[in-house]
Design a protein around this motif. Sequence first.
Motif, PDB file in Angstrom:
ATOM      1  N   LEU A  49       0.530 -45.992   8.860  1.00  0.00           N
ATOM      2  CA  LEU A  49       1.941 -46.236   9.173  1.00  0.00           C
ATOM      3  C   LEU A  49       2.172 -47.732   8.984  1.00  0.00           C
ATOM      4  O   LEU A  49       1.493 -48.549   9.616  1.00  0.00           O
ATOM      5  N   HIS A  50       3.121 -48.059   8.122  1.00  0.00           N
ATOM      6  CA  HIS A  50       3.365 -49.455   7.785  1.00  0.00           C
ATOM      7  C   HIS A  50       4.396 -50.068   8.748  1.00  0.00           C
ATOM      8  O   HIS A  50       5.035 -49.354   9.531  1.00  0.00           O
ATOM      9  N   PRO A  51       4.587 -51.412   8.668  1.00  0.00           N
ATOM     10  CA  PRO A  51       5.399 -52.095   9.691  1.00  0.00           C
ATOM     11  C   PRO A  51       6.777 -51.496   9.971  1.00  0.00           C
ATOM     12  O   PRO A  51       7.151 -51.339  11.138  1.00  0.00           O
ATOM     13  N   ARG A  52       7.556 -51.145   8.935  1.00  0.00           N
ATOM     14  CA  ARG A  52       8.902 -50.640   9.255  1.00  0.00           C
ATOM     15  C   ARG A  52       8.841 -49.281   9.963  1.00  0.00           C
ATOM     16  O   ARG A  52       9.649 -49.008  10.848  1.00  0.00           O
ATOM     17  N   SER A  53       7.864 -48.462   9.603  1.00  0.00           N
ATOM     18  CA  SER A  53       7.745 -47.174  10.298  1.00  0.00           C
ATOM     19  C   SER A  53       7.406 -47.407  11.765  1.00  0.00           C
ATOM     20  O   SER A  53       7.914 -46.702  12.647  1.00  0.00           O
ATOM     21  N   LEU A  54       6.560 -48.408  12.022  1.00  0.00           N
ATOM     22  CA  LEU A  54       6.216 -48.694  13.418  1.00  0.00           C
ATOM     23  C   LEU A  54       7.449 -49.202  14.161  1.00  0.00           C
ATOM     24  O   LEU A  54       7.679 -48.853  15.322  1.00  0.00           O
ATOM     25  N   GLU A  55       8.280 -49.988  13.470  1.00  0.00           N
ATOM     26  CA  GLU A  55       9.531 -50.434  14.103  1.00  0.00           C
ATOM     27  C   GLU A  55      10.447 -49.243  14.394  1.00  0.00           C
ATOM     28  O   GLU A  55      11.077 -49.170  15.454  1.00  0.00           O
ATOM     29  N   VAL A  56      10.525 -48.340  13.428  1.00  0.00           N
ATOM     30  CA  VAL A  56      11.370 -47.152  13.597  1.00  0.00           C
ATOM     31  C   VAL A  56      10.915 -46.362  14.831  1.00  0.00           C
ATOM     32  O   VAL A  56      11.731 -45.912  15.649  1.00  0.00           O
ATOM     33  N   LEU A  57       9.609 -46.220  14.984  1.00  0.00           N
ATOM     34  CA  LEU A  57       9.087 -45.502  16.159  1.00  0.00           C
ATOM     35  C   LEU A  57       9.364 -46.290  17.433  1.00  0.00           C
ATOM     36  O   LEU A  57       9.729 -45.725  18.467  1.00  0.00           O
ATOM     37  N   ALA A  58       9.230 -47.628  17.349  1.00  0.00           N
ATOM     38  CA  ALA A  58       9.484 -48.468  18.523  1.00  0.00           C
ATOM     39  C   ALA A  58      10.954 -48.402  18.937  1.00  0.00           C
ATOM     40  O   ALA A  58      11.283 -48.455  20.123  1.00  0.00           O
ATOM     41  N   GLY A 295       4.542 -42.563   0.984  1.00  0.00           N
ATOM     42  CA  GLY A 295       5.395 -41.379   1.009  1.00  0.00           C
ATOM     43  C   GLY A 295       5.840 -40.972   2.406  1.00  0.00           C
ATOM     44  O   GLY A 295       7.029 -40.762   2.660  1.00  0.00           O
ATOM     45  N   LEU A 296       4.892 -40.851   3.298  1.00  0.00           N
ATOM     46  CA  LEU A 296       5.223 -40.435   4.662  1.00  0.00           C
ATOM     47  C   LEU A 296       6.111 -41.493   5.328  1.00  0.00           C
ATOM     48  O   LEU A 296       7.085 -41.182   6.010  1.00  0.00           O
ATOM     49  N   ASN A 297       5.760 -42.757   5.082  1.00  0.00           N
ATOM     50  CA  ASN A 297       6.520 -43.857   5.676  1.00  0.00           C
ATOM     51  C   ASN A 297       7.980 -43.836   5.245  1.00  0.00           C
ATOM     52  O   ASN A 297       8.886 -43.903   6.075  1.00  0.00           O
ATOM     53  N   VAL A 298       8.196 -43.712   3.944  1.00  0.00           N
ATOM     54  CA  VAL A 298       9.581 -43.696   3.448  1.00  0.00           C
ATOM     55  C   VAL A 298      10.301 -42.454   3.973  1.00  0.00           C
ATOM     56  O   VAL A 298      11.476 -42.501   4.331  1.00  0.00           O
ATOM     57  N   GLY A 299       9.559 -41.340   4.074  1.00  0.00           N
ATOM     58  CA  GLY A 299      10.152 -40.111   4.606  1.00  0.00           C
ATOM     59  C   GLY A 299      10.625 -40.277   6.045  1.00  0.00           C
ATOM     60  O   GLY A 299      11.709 -39.804   6.412  1.00  0.00           O
ATOM     61  N   LEU A 300       9.837 -40.943   6.868  1.00  0.00           N
ATOM     62  CA  LEU A 300      10.243 -41.160   8.266  1.00  0.00           C
ATOM     63  C   LEU A 300      11.529 -41.992   8.314  1.00  0.00           C
ATOM     64  O   LEU A 300      12.396 -41.780   9.162  1.00  0.00           O
ATOM     65  N   GLN A 301      11.619 -42.922   7.373  1.00  0.00           N
ATOM     66  CA  GLN A 301      12.812 -43.780   7.354  1.00  0.00           C
ATOM     67  C   GLN A 301      14.029 -43.034   6.795  1.00  0.00           C
ATOM     68  O   GLN A 301      15.153 -43.252   7.248  1.00  0.00           O
ATOM     69  N   ASP A 302      13.801 -42.118   5.841  1.00  0.00           N
ATOM     70  CA  ASP A 302      14.890 -41.210   5.422  1.00  0.00           C
ATOM     71  C   ASP A 302      15.395 -40.459   6.659  1.00  0.00           C
ATOM     72  O   ASP A 302      16.597 -40.327   6.883  1.00  0.00           O
ATOM     73  N   ALA A 303      14.432 -39.953   7.423  1.00  0.00           N
ATOM     74  CA  ALA A 303      14.773 -39.099   8.571  1.00  0.00           C
ATOM     75  C   ALA A 303      15.636 -39.851   9.579  1.00  0.00           C
ATOM     76  O   ALA A 303      16.633 -39.318  10.075  1.00  0.00           O
TER      77      ALA A 303
END
Length: 488
Positions: A49-58, A295-303
């Motif tokens: 999980l890259h930085p922006r995904s971690l921010e999204v989760l935070a 892929g998963l990271n960008v998908g979480l951000q799409d979501a």
Amino acid sequence: MTRDAGEVAVVGGGPVGLMVACELALAGVAVSVFERRTERVQQSRALSLHPRSLEVLALRGLADRFMARGQRLPNGHYAVLETRLDFSVLETAFPFSLFIPQTVTEALLEERARELGVNIHRGHLITRLQQSPEEVHLEGTGGGGTFRAAARYVVGADGARSAVRTLAGIPFPGADATMSLVLGDVVLTEPLPHPALTLSSPKGVLLLAPLGDGIHHRAVVFDPERTKVPLSEPVTLEELARSVRAIAGTDFGMKTPFWLSRFGNETRHATTYREGRVFLAGDAAHVHLPAGGQGLNVGLQDAMNLGWKLVGVLRGLAPEPLLDSYQRERHPVGAHLLQNTLSQSALLHATHPEGQALRASVSKLLTLPAANRMLAEQIAAFDVAYPDPVLPAPPGMEAVPEVTGKRLPDFALRCEDGVTRRLYSLMHEGRWLMLRRPSAPHREPQAAPWGAWTSAVTAEPEGGPEELRPWQSLLVRPDGRIGYVARA
Ligand SMILES: Cc1cc2nc3c(=O)[nH]c(=O)nc-3n(C[C@H](O)[C@H](O)[C@H](O)COP(=O)(O)OP(=O)(O)OC[C@H]3O[C@@H](n4cnc5c(N)ncnc54)[C@H](O)[C@@H]3O)c2cc1C
């Protein structure tokens, strides 16, 4: 049999479908997930999980759960080049990539979805879809027979071979795989010279890293002799070990594979992420070589991008055209993702002498801080901004092109009540946030949709981005991006 799908039916219970469902359920939207598998797969494709995904989760108060189950890696890679990408220079509370198997990510998202009351129908395969002006009708098999369901919107998060995409008639142009790579999760009986190994030579490219379970290592191999092997051909341990020996001179005594697989560089992009009441997210919308782990990271951000917009429209808080901004904002991100994975694909392919020279040159360029930062921001998804406002500005505020749609890091705020809080801690409910300096004139947005969809806090920022200093009030989008500002 009729299944109650609620207001939104999400097709696909992978990471992206679960994330969309969480975003919707957080706002009290009735949401169902239809997942064809009866159980989650045990193998992990994604490991990071890259930085922006971690921010999204935070932003949703979920980062701690993930941090507790992963391992921080201060750097990432681009096309397995020798010079690593340095995430530690990024201005974020998460200047690293979190090494966390996809199985854990999915388990944590499913746990959250269930906490929020999402209805997860496992063993339910969607096979038909039809839209009417008011709803989308689904049909499928599951629960021992056929079933029907209807919802106001459908999200197709059903992966690369998306049935929703096909049934909605959305083209998926692009290119078939031109090469195949091999991966193996194996036990090594001999030590590696470094905890993680990346090697490139005319014999191929090798990435070898611990899987984090204390037992297995993940080996990923690009072997120029084997790139034309069809993706459908099963991988053997001997094949993997032979390629590793050719590149590294040893196979590190690999044995007992937990998973062996072949994957390719098929590259396709849905022409649109929306067709009427149907939306696509994640691999259903974009597929590419899994290079750099995106892929998963960008998908979480799409979501996340789609989730709050559906909430706004379903709750009557925002006009329906807000939903078109999902395509406007996320389609270019998908195009950019495909471009960077194609570029990595070319570099991986470059095992001939000219290619080796090219790899060495690019690797050297990455020793320059500015070049390294540019690609680190790309992989971290920190280079994404949405300069066009999604809704008309509320009274007294404006959209300023230089900052509109930029992500905000998680900075501290000294609040009116004397307590210091972090910005992200104020965004857990997925609402807009009006951030007002104590000196600012009282400009609480009253006009619809703002009033009912906005939390407000009066606070003095402690730190935070330089460009925010001149602003008196700031309206932050539910995804933690800058919406509108009011000048002094
Ligand atoms: C080798 C490899 C390594 C990777 N490494 C990384 C990485 O490090 N980082 C990263 O970010 N990404 C990585 N990826 C990509 C990542 O695995 C995917 O991008 C991610 O799984 C996409 O999630 P998704 O939810 O969109 O789709 P999926 O994970 O494919 O989930 C789709 C779900 O939909 C279900 N489904 C399908 N059709 C139907 C239907 N008709 N009805 C009901 N359910 C259906 C499926 O069973 C599945 O559970 C990697 C991929 C590969 C192949």
